[in-house]
Design an enzyme around this catalytic site. Structure first.
Site, PDB file in Angstrom:
ATOM      1  N   THR A  94       0.717  -1.166  -0.018  1.00 38.35           N
ATOM      2  CA  THR A  94      -0.007   0.023  -0.092  1.00 38.35           C
ATOM      3  C   THR A  94       0.974   1.057   0.020  1.00 38.35           C
ATOM      4  OG1 THR A  94      -1.424   1.339   1.580  1.00 38.35           O
ATOM      5  CG2 THR A  94      -0.185  -0.519   2.395  1.00 38.35           C
ATOM      6  N   CYS A 144      -2.267   4.845  -5.492  1.00 34.37           N
ATOM      7  CA  CYS A 144      -3.031   4.005  -4.505  1.00 34.37           C
ATOM      8  C   CYS A 144      -3.118   2.863  -5.024  1.00 34.37           C
ATOM      9  CB  CYS A 144      -4.290   4.565  -4.101  1.00 34.37           C
ATOM     10  SG  CYS A 144      -5.122   3.630  -2.808  1.00 34.37           S
TER      11      CYS A 144
END
Length: 231
Positions: free
Chosen positions: A83, A197
């Site tokens: 992430t 992202c």
């Protein structure tokens, strides 16, 4: 082949993409039937999401550090945090273990630099777009300037990530708005766009736009496969 450690679950939707990309990368490099050696420690995203909202980054650093320690003990030779946002605490997590760590901004910056990009648009959570931990690293290590959307568009991008993509919801209306935001960033001088992202590539793909997209999840996995297969 080295064993890849992955701290995942943030969200599991993108962690699934990591698992697929790592195995595909190894198979492409070594040939049919080969797959990656991967150990995944997947955390509960609900806890992480609430801690992000409450600005409890020290608690998250402890959680991810414990996950990193478990990966090291299980035999991982190096590890990733799957992430972008949680790279805000990457130094603390990396320092909790002795095995190497691959930073997602480094794999992205290397690809941008190799393509001659010096000014790039950044789509990500508001943490990544508004704080310096990601943009500063790109600037200081790779001389790449990051452009982000205006405040209203940043909020839209952020909400789609958490309320749709992290839940596996793919909405064409959201895709069209993301493409409009991408066009706005290009009009401001962006030479390419970082899908900053790890869920965004589930929504926006290269075939949706003529603007070059840099998928951080894929680039992170490409770097990990290279590490895993090098002598």
């Amino acid at each position: 082949m080295k064993t890849i450690g992955v701290i995942g679950g943030m969200s599991w939707e993108s962690t699934a993409s990591y698992y697929s990309a790592l195995n595909q990368g190894v198979a492409q490099s070594l040939g049919q039937w080969h797959s990656a050696k991967v150990i995944i420690n997947s955390v509960d995203f609900k806890d992480i999401k609430e801690q992000q909202q409450n600005d409890e980054w020290d608690q998250m650093a402890m959680t991810l550090s414990q996950a990193a320690i478990s990966l090291e003990r299980a035999g991982a030779d190096f590890f990733l945090i799957a992430t972008n946002t949680m790279h805000k605490i990457a130094d603390a997590v990396a320092n909790s273990v002795s095995i190497p760590f691959i930073h997602i901004a480094d794999s992205t910056g290397e690809a941008l630099a190799a393509s001659g990009v010096t000014k790039v648009g950044l789509l990500a959570t508001r943490f990544t777009m508004e704080e310096g931990f990601y943009k500063n690293r790109l600037r200081e290590k790779f001389a790449i300037e990051s452009l982000v959307p205006n405040k209203q568009d940043r909020q839209f991008v952020h909400e789609v990530i958490y309320n749709e993509l992290c839940l596996g919801k793919i909405n064409d209306a959201a895709r069209q708005e993301y493409l409009r935001i991408i066009d706005d960033l290009v009009a401001e001088g962006a030479q390419a766009i970082i899908l900053g992202c790890t869920e965004i590539a589930l929504l926006v793909k290269q075939e949706d736009t003529s603007i070059r997209l840099f998928d951080t999840a894929q680039l992170h996995c490409d770097a990990a496969v290279k590490w895993a297969l090098q002598d």
